[in-house]
Write a protein that holds these residues in place. Structure first.
Motif, PDB file in Angstrom:
ATOM      1  N   ASP A 145       0.821  -1.218   0.000  1.00 59.86           N
ATOM      2  CA  ASP A 145       0.000   0.000   0.000  1.00 59.86           C
ATOM      3  C   ASP A 145       0.851   1.262   0.000  1.00 59.86           C
ATOM      4  O   ASP A 145       0.518   2.240  -0.664  1.00 59.86           O
ATOM      5  CB  ASP A 145      -0.931   0.002   1.216  1.00 59.86           C
ATOM      6  CG  ASP A 145      -1.958  -1.108   1.158  1.00 59.86           C
ATOM      7  OD1 ASP A 145      -2.561  -1.292   0.080  1.00 59.86           O
ATOM      8  OD2 ASP A 145      -2.152  -1.808   2.167  1.00 59.86           O
ATOM      9  N   TYR A 146       1.927   1.254   0.785  1.00 61.41           N
ATOM     10  CA  TYR A 146       2.785   2.440   0.888  1.00 61.41           C
ATOM     11  C   TYR A 146       4.246   2.024   0.955  1.00 61.41           C
ATOM     12  O   TYR A 146       4.585   0.982   1.536  1.00 61.41           O
ATOM     13  CB  TYR A 146       2.449   3.261   2.136  1.00 61.41           C
ATOM     14  CG  TYR A 146       1.055   3.833   2.168  1.00 61.41           C
ATOM     15  CD1 TYR A 146       0.742   5.002   1.476  1.00 61.41           C
ATOM     16  CD2 TYR A 146       0.034   3.197   2.873  1.00 61.41           C
ATOM     17  CE1 TYR A 146      -0.540   5.518   1.496  1.00 61.41           C
ATOM     18  CE2 TYR A 146      -1.251   3.704   2.894  1.00 61.41           C
ATOM     19  CZ  TYR A 146      -1.534   4.872   2.203  1.00 61.41           C
ATOM     20  OH  TYR A 146      -2.802   5.379   2.225  1.00 61.41           O
ATOM     21  N   ILE A 149       7.725   3.921   2.330  1.00 63.62           N
ATOM     22  CA  ILE A 149       8.089   5.077   3.145  1.00 63.62           C
ATOM     23  C   ILE A 149       9.583   5.048   3.441  1.00 63.62           C
ATOM     24  O   ILE A 149      10.148   3.980   3.731  1.00 63.62           O
ATOM     25  CB  ILE A 149       7.310   5.085   4.482  1.00 63.62           C
ATOM     26  CG1 ILE A 149       5.815   4.872   4.244  1.00 63.62           C
ATOM     27  CG2 ILE A 149       7.545   6.380   5.246  1.00 63.62           C
ATOM     28  CD1 ILE A 149       5.032   4.543   5.500  1.00 63.62           C
ATOM     29  N   ARG A 183       7.489   9.456   0.870  1.00 65.59           N
ATOM     30  CA  ARG A 183       6.450   8.431   0.890  1.00 65.59           C
ATOM     31  C   ARG A 183       5.855   8.311  -0.498  1.00 65.59           C
ATOM     32  O   ARG A 183       5.810   9.267  -1.275  1.00 65.59           O
ATOM     33  CB  ARG A 183       5.341   8.759   1.894  1.00 65.59           C
ATOM     34  CG  ARG A 183       4.692  10.117   1.727  1.00 65.59           C
ATOM     35  CD  ARG A 183       3.385  10.236   2.473  1.00 65.59           C
ATOM     36  NE  ARG A 183       2.296   9.525   1.817  1.00 65.59           N
ATOM     37  CZ  ARG A 183       1.021   9.627   2.190  1.00 65.59           C
ATOM     38  NH1 ARG A 183       0.681  10.414   3.209  1.00 65.59           N
ATOM     39  NH2 ARG A 183       0.072   8.955   1.547  1.00 65.59           N
ATOM     40  N   GLN A 237       1.862   9.829  -2.625  1.00 68.28           N
ATOM     41  CA  GLN A 237       1.770  11.037  -1.801  1.00 68.28           C
ATOM     42  C   GLN A 237       0.399  11.179  -1.140  1.00 68.28           C
ATOM     43  O   GLN A 237       0.287  11.712  -0.045  1.00 68.28           O
ATOM     44  CB  GLN A 237       2.059  12.279  -2.654  1.00 68.28           C
ATOM     45  CG  GLN A 237       3.489  12.364  -3.170  1.00 68.28           C
ATOM     46  CD  GLN A 237       4.483  12.577  -2.054  1.00 68.28           C
ATOM     47  OE1 GLN A 237       4.163  13.194  -1.036  1.00 68.28           O
ATOM     48  NE2 GLN A 237       5.700  12.068  -2.223  1.00 68.28           N
ATOM     49  N   ASP A 291      -3.252   9.490   0.351  1.00 70.21           N
ATOM     50  CA  ASP A 291      -3.712   8.263   0.994  1.00 70.21           C
ATOM     51  C   ASP A 291      -4.692   7.512   0.092  1.00 70.21           C
ATOM     52  O   ASP A 291      -5.485   8.119  -0.634  1.00 70.21           O
ATOM     53  CB  ASP A 291      -4.418   8.590   2.317  1.00 70.21           C
ATOM     54  CG  ASP A 291      -3.460   9.127   3.365  1.00 70.21           C
ATOM     55  OD1 ASP A 291      -2.288   9.357   3.037  1.00 70.21           O
ATOM     56  OD2 ASP A 291      -3.902   9.308   4.517  1.00 70.21           O
ATOM     57  N   TRP A 292      -4.617   6.175   0.150  1.00 70.32           N
ATOM     58  CA  TRP A 292      -5.637   5.352  -0.488  1.00 70.32           C
ATOM     59  C   TRP A 292      -6.949   5.491   0.292  1.00 70.32           C
ATOM     60  O   TRP A 292      -6.942   5.598   1.509  1.00 70.32           O
ATOM     61  CB  TRP A 292      -5.225   3.885  -0.489  1.00 70.32           C
ATOM     62  CG  TRP A 292      -4.012   3.558  -1.297  1.00 70.32           C
ATOM     63  CD1 TRP A 292      -2.757   3.304  -0.838  1.00 70.32           C
ATOM     64  CD2 TRP A 292      -3.934   3.450  -2.721  1.00 70.32           C
ATOM     65  NE1 TRP A 292      -1.897   3.040  -1.863  1.00 70.32           N
ATOM     66  CE2 TRP A 292      -2.594   3.124  -3.044  1.00 70.32           C
ATOM     67  CE3 TRP A 292      -4.862   3.589  -3.746  1.00 70.32           C
ATOM     68  CZ2 TRP A 292      -2.172   2.934  -4.357  1.00 70.32           C
ATOM     69  CZ3 TRP A 292      -4.440   3.410  -5.061  1.00 70.32           C
ATOM     70  CH2 TRP A 292      -3.106   3.080  -5.357  1.00 70.32           C
ATOM     71  N   PHE A 339      -3.068   6.059   5.793  1.00 70.38           N
ATOM     72  CA  PHE A 339      -1.620   6.067   5.999  1.00 70.38           C
ATOM     73  C   PHE A 339      -1.328   5.817   7.482  1.00 70.38           C
ATOM     74  O   PHE A 339      -1.977   6.394   8.356  1.00 70.38           O
ATOM     75  CB  PHE A 339      -1.046   7.423   5.580  1.00 70.38           C
ATOM     76  CG  PHE A 339       0.444   7.500   5.646  1.00 70.38           C
ATOM     77  CD1 PHE A 339       1.216   6.953   4.631  1.00 70.38           C
ATOM     78  CD2 PHE A 339       1.079   8.101   6.727  1.00 70.38           C
ATOM     79  CE1 PHE A 339       2.601   7.027   4.693  1.00 70.38           C
ATOM     80  CE2 PHE A 339       2.449   8.167   6.792  1.00 70.38           C
ATOM     81  CZ  PHE A 339       3.219   7.628   5.772  1.00 70.38           C
ATOM     82  N   CYS A 362       3.988  -3.751   8.575  1.00 63.53           N
ATOM     83  CA  CYS A 362       5.004  -2.780   8.179  1.00 63.53           C
ATOM     84  C   CYS A 362       6.376  -3.448   8.238  1.00 63.53           C
ATOM     85  O   CYS A 362       6.925  -3.680   9.321  1.00 63.53           O
ATOM     86  CB  CYS A 362       4.970  -1.561   9.096  1.00 63.53           C
ATOM     87  SG  CYS A 362       3.336  -0.797   9.240  1.00 63.53           S
ATOM     88  N   CYS A 368       4.282  -0.914  -5.801  1.00 62.77           N
ATOM     89  CA  CYS A 368       3.024  -0.439  -5.218  1.00 62.77           C
ATOM     90  C   CYS A 368       1.840  -0.588  -6.177  1.00 62.77           C
ATOM     91  O   CYS A 368       0.686  -0.467  -5.747  1.00 62.77           O
ATOM     92  CB  CYS A 368       3.162   1.024  -4.786  1.00 62.77           C
ATOM     93  SG  CYS A 368       4.269   1.269  -3.378  1.00 62.77           S
TER      94      CYS A 368
END
Length: 482
Positions: free
Chosen positions: A6-7, A9, A31, A34, A36-37, A42, A81, A158
């Motif tokens: 998803d991200y 970073i 990130r 830039q 948020d989904w 985030f 994460c 991503c």
């Protein structure tokens, strides 16, 4: 289909802010994406979890590290994460010309201070080894200044979509000349553990792990500590997976940052891991069961009465675990023992241990469906479990352990999820419906019991999403990550 990541970073050391005299703070440097989904917020506070022991400069370049942090959002959705941390030289802090000779030649003294930097992948998918390899590729391209666009690698990562389950395969490339293959789990309801369960038993032993197992089922607080962040993550994953088909409903924080240690005073049950550097602080906790992964011990406070599995299930489980974890036990006293065979592959051993606990739950919950009642007085039908009838059928009305389990949130979720008659079934449903009598018949026959355990282990092993290849060539240089 779900996004693989998803991200992405990048978190670095913040030279402008400090948390104390000898401790700094982290800040998000970059990130992607830039914005948020809409379906995935985030993760706030990710800077704390990248360096759970605190952001500190180092006088030497430390080896890169990897571990997985689990964050839970307000909707109880977990976000995994994966953090790869390495150290970069801070030339501006120590880069000064010290001697006349150096000044004439234009040489600058080498940096003496190194700052941590973390590459983080955030995903709703629990694929730790896959993300370790992906981050390893990005790190290799960055550190070795390879002729590959980092932005393109991250964009490809991503934007990659994979099936969440079903056993299908996904072939993709990050754009570094690599060819990668992911095989998704057959059933997303079955935990994926790698070798974490076998490792937990190796660290703590059979009796200690059974005590922790009973502790989480009866809603006690469990705290792991270790000098390794990844060992903390693995231990929490292993303990939770042993609960299957139940799901843990309370705070689950495999790696707790130093700034959030006050969470340990929470009145609710939890499974939490902290670094051993804080062991002096945690020993003051009076209502928490503490497991030392590195020392192989657990500490149960006197104020906690830990309910145990009912007999004969406790003895049967201990015996089965001994036979699986110590296969030479039966022949240890033979005057002429048979030739030693190679020990089970660690990943298969992991699944054999889980199979023993699957058999245990099948016996514990045998006949649970006959005690389900459908109540239609509400707008939505409600499934109710008749606990007294279930305990009466089993002759366990006064059993402390099973009563606590049936009154717990995990079992309430179990009834809500598995109560409806029309739903997708998994290995546990088949086991409790068709195999309980076989399990009981096998208890006095170790060879038959081991045969059944291995059959279940094979099915668990087929569910694993470990088929992954990362091999690429850049500038005629062949590189293998995993």
């Amino acid at each position: 289909m779900a996004r693989l990541a998803d991200y992405f970073i990048v978190v670095g050391y913040d030279h402008e802010k400090t948390a104390g005299p000898a401790e700094g703070l982290g800040k998000i440097i970059q990130r992607f994406p830039q914005k948020d989904w809409e379906d995935t917020p985030f993760p706030q506070g990710i800077e704390l979890f990248c360096q759970p022991g605190g952001w500190q400069l180092s006088k030497e370049r430390k080896q890169p590290t990897f571990f997985v942090v689990v964050l839970t959002d307000i909707d109880s959705e977990r976000h995994y994460c994966s953090c790869l941390t390495f150290y970069e030289a801070e030339i501006n802090l120590q880069g000064t010309k010290e001697t006349e000779g150096e000044e004439e030649s234009g040489l600058i003294a080498p940096a003496e201070v190194f700052a941590p930097k973390s590459l983080v992948l955030v995903s709703r998918l629990d694929y730790p080894e896959i993300f370790r390899a992906c981050l390893g590729l990005i790190y290799t391209v960055y550190v070795d200044s390879l002729n590959v666009s980092l932005e393109a690698l991250i964009a490809n990562l991503c934007s990659c979509l994979v099936p969440a389950s079903g056993g299908s395969q996904k072939l993709f490339s990050l754009g570094a000349g690599d060819r990668q293959l992911i095989q998704t789990p057959l059933h997303d309801s079955l935990p994926v553990t790698g070798t974490s369960v076998a490792l937990l038993f190796q660290q703590l032993g059979i009796q200690n792990v059974l005590s922790l197992f009973c502790a989480v089922l009866t809603e006690n607080k469990v705290l792991f500590h270790s000098a390794s962040f990844q060992r903390l993550s693995d231990a929490c994953r292993a303990l939770e997976s042993l609960m299957f088909p139940l799901k843990y409903s309370y705070p689950y924080i495999p790696i707790l940052p130093a700034q959030l240690l006050e969470v340990l005073s929470s009145p609710t049950p939890f499974i939490i891991g902290v670094h051993s550097v804080f062991r002096n602080d945690i020993h003051e906790l009076l209502d928490v069961i503490i497991a030392d992964l590195d020392g192989g011990t657990i500490k149960i406070p006197e104020c906690i009465h830990l309910s145990q599995l009912p007999e004969p299930l406790l003895h049967q489980t201990q015996m089965a675990l001994s036979l699986v974890l110590h296969p030479d036990l039966e022949t240890a006293d033979y005057a002429f023992p048979p030739p030693r065979t190679a020990l089970s592959h660690t990943k298969m051993l992991d699944k054999e241990v889980r199979a023993i606990f699957l058999r245990l739950f099948a016996q514990l919950f045998q006949g649970y469906r006959s005690c389900l009642q459908l109540i239609r007085i509400h707008a939505e039908p409600v499934i109710h479990f008749h606990k007294a009838a279930f305990l009466g059928q089993r002759g366990l009305i006064e059993n402390d352990f099973l009563t606590k389990v049936l009154n717990g949130m995990a079992f309430a979720g179990f009834v809500s999820e598995r109560g409806p008659p029309f739903r997708a079934c998994d290995l546990f449903d088949e086991l409790v419906a068709f195999e309980v009598e076989r399990i009981k018949a096998d208890e006095g026959n170790p060879p038959k019991m081991i045969k059944h355990v291995r059959e279940l282990a094979e099915q668990l092993f087929k569910n694993v999403s470990l088929l992954y290849l990362l091999h690429f060539r850049i500038d005629n240089t062949e590189i293998s990550i995993f």
